[in-house]
Design an enzyme around this catalytic site. Sequence first.
Site, PDB file in Angstrom:
ATOM      1  N   ASP A  48       0.853  -1.183   0.000  1.00  0.00           N
ATOM      2  CA  ASP A  48       0.000   0.000   0.000  1.00  0.00           C
ATOM      3  C   ASP A  48       0.891   1.235   0.000  1.00  0.00           C
ATOM      4  O   ASP A  48       1.785   1.364   0.847  1.00  0.00           O
ATOM      5  CB  ASP A  48      -0.903   0.010   1.238  1.00  0.00           C
ATOM      6  CG  ASP A  48      -2.000  -1.041   1.158  1.00  0.00           C
ATOM      7  OD1 ASP A  48      -2.043  -1.772   0.157  1.00  0.00           O
ATOM      8  OD2 ASP A  48      -2.807  -1.130   2.100  1.00  0.00           O
ATOM      9  N   ASP A  56     -15.286  -3.393  -1.597  1.00  0.00           N
ATOM     10  CA  ASP A  56     -14.968  -3.207  -0.185  1.00  0.00           C
ATOM     11  C   ASP A  56     -16.278  -3.191   0.583  1.00  0.00           C
ATOM     12  O   ASP A  56     -17.164  -2.383   0.290  1.00  0.00           O
ATOM     13  CB  ASP A  56     -14.197  -1.897   0.005  1.00  0.00           C
ATOM     14  CG  ASP A  56     -12.944  -1.862  -0.865  1.00  0.00           C
ATOM     15  OD1 ASP A  56     -12.338  -2.930  -1.036  1.00  0.00           O
ATOM     16  OD2 ASP A  56     -12.580  -0.781  -1.361  1.00  0.00           O
TER      17      ASP A  56
END
EC number: 5.3.1.16
Length: 249
Positions: A8, A131
Amino acid sequence: MLIIPAIDLKDGHCVRLKQGIMENATVFSENPETVALHWLDNGARQLHLVDLNGAFAGKPKNGEAIRAIVEAVDGRIPIQLGGGIRDLETIEYYLDNGITYVIIGTAAVKVPGFLHDACYAFPGQIMVGLDAKSGKVAVDGWSKVTGHDVIDLAKKFQDYGVEAIIHTDIGRDGMLSGLNIEATVELAQALTIPVIASGGVTNLDDIRKLCEVQSEGITGVITGRAIYQGSLDFKEAQALADQLDAATI
């Protein structure tokens, strides 16, 4: 079953967030390309990159770090990338410059026509990141929860021709609280395309449990904080997955 390390990116660094909150970032490395090579050297067969700044800004923000990772990996394994990808030009740029799969998240939910066009223009290279919080889809870097049901949307996107669905439980991501295997299985059972699990992987027990249900259509799992903080040894995890794969053949 692929164990896929997550890298990330925030402000050019490799970080992990807790529950997708930018202020809850832990910096693990200031050299993301070194991290990519570390996982490659440890036997990773695919990498999962997220441009976190891009996800919140709605446009690419970590181009330099992404380029450095692509150059370091040098085509040896596939790379999937998400975060801030909201137009066909950005997809084309990434795919032309070493990215194997582009992950569309918020834009898939807000502008389904864009996803449809992307799947048509770049067949086999578009994944969707769904998500979820309590079965509902979250958008805009997880900052807004919509009324859309995860399974209903995933079925629609499957019809568009997406390559795979990445299912993240944002209540668990970065919390080391264990995967939401039940929700992932429920999604995989409703689809014919592969599902990649994400969010909350803690240890080898999670990998074992996931491998037990992979026949439902779960082909991989993305892991971040656990492999960076050491509660999960990446090499051991992939070896266990391979061993359990072999046992089911």
